[in-house]
Design an enzyme around this catalytic site. Sequence first.
Site, PDB file in Angstrom:
ATOM      1  N   HIS A  42     -55.246  60.840  96.015  1.00 28.30           N
ATOM      2  CA  HIS A  42     -54.925  62.163  95.499  1.00 28.30           C
ATOM      3  C   HIS A  42     -54.338  63.004  96.625  1.00 28.30           C
ATOM      4  O   HIS A  42     -54.973  63.194  97.661  1.00 28.30           O
ATOM      5  CB  HIS A  42     -56.173  62.838  94.937  1.00 28.30           C
ATOM      6  CG  HIS A  42     -56.603  62.282  93.624  1.00 28.30           C
ATOM      7  ND1 HIS A  42     -57.698  62.754  92.925  1.00 28.30           N
ATOM      8  CD2 HIS A  42     -56.088  61.305  92.856  1.00 28.30           C
ATOM      9  CE1 HIS A  42     -57.833  62.068  91.804  1.00 28.30           C
ATOM     10  NE2 HIS A  42     -56.865  61.181  91.748  1.00 28.30           N
ATOM     11  N   ASP A  57     -50.621  58.211  89.765  1.00 27.57           N
ATOM     12  CA  ASP A  57     -49.577  58.941  90.516  1.00 27.57           C
ATOM     13  C   ASP A  57     -48.966  60.069  89.695  1.00 27.57           C
ATOM     14  O   ASP A  57     -47.795  60.408  89.878  1.00 27.57           O
ATOM     15  CB  ASP A  57     -48.458  57.980  90.973  1.00 27.57           C
ATOM     16  CG  ASP A  57     -48.982  56.801  91.763  1.00 27.57           C
ATOM     17  OD1 ASP A  57     -49.856  57.011  92.617  1.00 27.57           O
ATOM     18  OD2 ASP A  57     -48.524  55.671  91.515  1.00 27.57           O
TER      19      ASP A  57
END
Length: 333
Positions: free
Chosen positions: A45, A13
Amino acid sequence: MIADVVVGLQHGDEAKGKVTHHLCKEGKEFYTHVLRYNGGGNAGHTIYHEDQKFITHYIPAGVFHGIKSILGSGCVINVRDFFSEIKMLEAGGVDTSLVRIAKNCHVITEDHLYEDAKDEKIGTTKRGNGPAYRDKYNRKGQLAESVPELEPYLIDLYEEFHNNGTVRVLCEGAQGYGLDIDWGDYPYVTSSHCTAGSATLNAIPPSWVRHVWGVGKVYETYVGKKNFEPNDDVFNLLRHYGREYGATTGRPRQCNWLNLDELVKSVRINGATHIVLNKTDVLEEVGQFKLYHNDNVITFDGAEKMYEYINKNLGAGQSRPPQVMYSGTPHGL
């Protein structure tokens, strides 16, 4: 032959997708391939492309720039979810004709999903990765080349990289160092190798590696069962301003200050030559600038002093200190 590697320096992240997308955009005439080298649908993503937001779980960012995009041998794939992602991209006007899958990539089966759904200890994404990797190493997994529906996408990575003229690969990682099966906080880790070295398990010789782009945030986040977030309302503010909710599960991410000791360790183990630390604007919104170093919380008067302190420590003891860049949310470097 050249390979550049994008790797997460923390717990995933970190906005690796943004960095990969930027490198693809700037290098679309340079890179011949973009390779996703580890993980599966447990990674998400978030990419902004031509004023649209895309969340990808399998397909590398090269797909947005007309670069051959490969799901590598270090990955595991859910066939149904892969085709759903193909449809999502095509619906958004993205050409997926250059997407490929390594024939020795392993498959996530319905049994893997069923087993992973019962996890209550680690806090997995329930995407079946752990059981799929276990069966891979137990020598009873299923290879992508055995799935007829995948046949049009299959390639041999050796032939593709070693018998195909000039090759310049951008290697795109999933998760991050803090979740690596060997270097993370075991057992609160993922089931694949998340460090830059994992890229070389996909027919990429170490001698090809030119740059390693390490990506992190100026604070830290984590999704899972372990206690990561201190009891302080400031971390609710970090989560709010940073929009810290998992791209794969939507779960709120636990937040904490940057651990500089772990960041230095991650940078060195990954051999990062370039570092991008994201979400600088979030600390500005919160109005607090803190990090952990030598087991102490260090408070700074402002961002500039904090970043100077980080730069000094990231370069300490290295003959060639990495280049460090700071970036906001969500666009650009």
